[in-house]
Design an enzyme around this catalytic site. Structure first.
Site, mmCIF file in Angstrom:
data_model
loop_
_atom_site.group_PDB
_atom_site.id
_atom_site.type_symbol
_atom_site.label_atom_id
_atom_site.label_comp_id
_atom_site.label_asym_id
_atom_site.label_seq_id
_atom_site.Cartn_x
_atom_site.Cartn_y
_atom_site.Cartn_z
ATOM 1 N N CYS A 15 0.839 -1.211 0.000
ATOM 2 C CA CYS A 15 0.000 0.000 0.000
ATOM 3 C C CYS A 15 0.879 1.268 0.000
ATOM 4 O O CYS A 15 1.784 1.388 -0.805
ATOM 5 C CB CYS A 15 -0.953 -0.057 1.196
ATOM 6 S SG CYS A 15 -2.332 1.104 1.083
ATOM 7 N N ILE A 16 0.640 2.185 0.913
ATOM 8 C CA ILE A 16 1.409 3.437 0.929
ATOM 9 C C ILE A 16 2.875 3.160 1.260
ATOM 10 O O ILE A 16 3.763 3.962 0.941
ATOM 11 C CB ILE A 16 0.794 4.450 1.920
ATOM 12 C CG1 ILE A 16 1.290 5.885 1.641
ATOM 13 C CG2 ILE A 16 1.091 4.063 3.361
ATOM 14 C CD1 ILE A 16 0.719 6.502 0.402
#
Length: 240
Positions: free
Chosen positions: A157-158
């Site tokens: 993800c991030i």
């Protein structure tokens, strides 16, 4: 509902309001609906069960190294970078669905970054800090622990966005590469189309988040949790 109210002499309504009050107490600006029993999970017992230890600690993160489960191990270490909006154990849940344990069982020497849970005291930590003092520093510490300069990196993800930014930073600064390979899970690198979450992103929302961040010094994870729940609101919000 009427039949249940009569049958329980109104106790269902009392119980409902008690749960409502508990949810309010655990909420930020938006009502966060409880979907599971928070007391059901104990670190090291039924979540984050893969054996390991913290081998390095600084202001921004702890570095976990997991114990080998095979007779022989790969020479190149694997560094996993989780999102800084999640806990590290999103990738080390129970024994049956732990990416970390699976990787260790394949003979990988696995390291994991465990990010700081920020408070108002950390309001000056920005994305650049996560690149230089976080991701880049973690790569240096893996080398210090193993003597191997280049690692295989995996990010979620991030955390994947952070890893790609770090690679770009190293390239721009003409630093010698520390990453032999990079694997990204559900990572966004082009934010011009953020996907379904874009429904909640407009100028009004951004200003509200910025105002909250300036007041608190950090972005409240409970607000983000509600946003993701409302992407599937019938099953993850109103259902409860």
């Amino acid at each position: 509902l009427l039949n249940l109210t009569i049958k329980t002499r109104g106790q269902n309504l009392v119980q409902g309001f008690e749960r409502f009050v508990k949810d309010l107490e655990k909420s930020a600006d938006t009502l966060k609906i409880t979907m599971t029993d928070d007391d059901a999970f104990q670190l090291g017992e039924n979540i984050a069960t893969t054996q390991g230890k913290v081998v390095y600690r600084c202001e921004l993160f702890e570095l976990i190294q997991y114990a080998p489960l095979t007779e022989k191990i790969c020479e190149t270490p694997l560094l996993i970078i989780p999102p800084f909006v999640n806990k590290f154990y999103i990738l080390d849940l129970s024994e049956k669905n732990s990416l970390v344990r699976w990787a260790v069982e394949q003979g990988q020497t696995v390291f994991m970054v465990s990010w700081l849970n920020p408070t108002a005291d950390n309001r000056n930590i920005g994305f650049d800090s996560y690149v230089i003092e976080g991701c880049l520093h973690a790569l240096e510490m893996v080398e210090k622990q193993t003597g191997i300069r280049e690692v295989n990196a995996a990010a979620y993800c991030i955390g994947g966005t952070l890893l790609m930014t770090t690679l770009a930073y190293m390239s721009a600064r003409r630093l010698k590469s520390r990453v032999k390979s990079a694997t990204l899970f559900t990572t966004l690198t082009d934010f011009s189309d953020p996907g379904d979450i874009g429904v909640f992103i407009d100028e009004h929302t951004i200003k509200a988040i910025e105002h909250q961040n300036n007041q608190k010094g950090y972005f409240d994870g409970r607000v983000m949790a509600v946003s993701f729940s409302k992407l599937r609101e019938n099953s993850l919000y109103w259902n409860y």
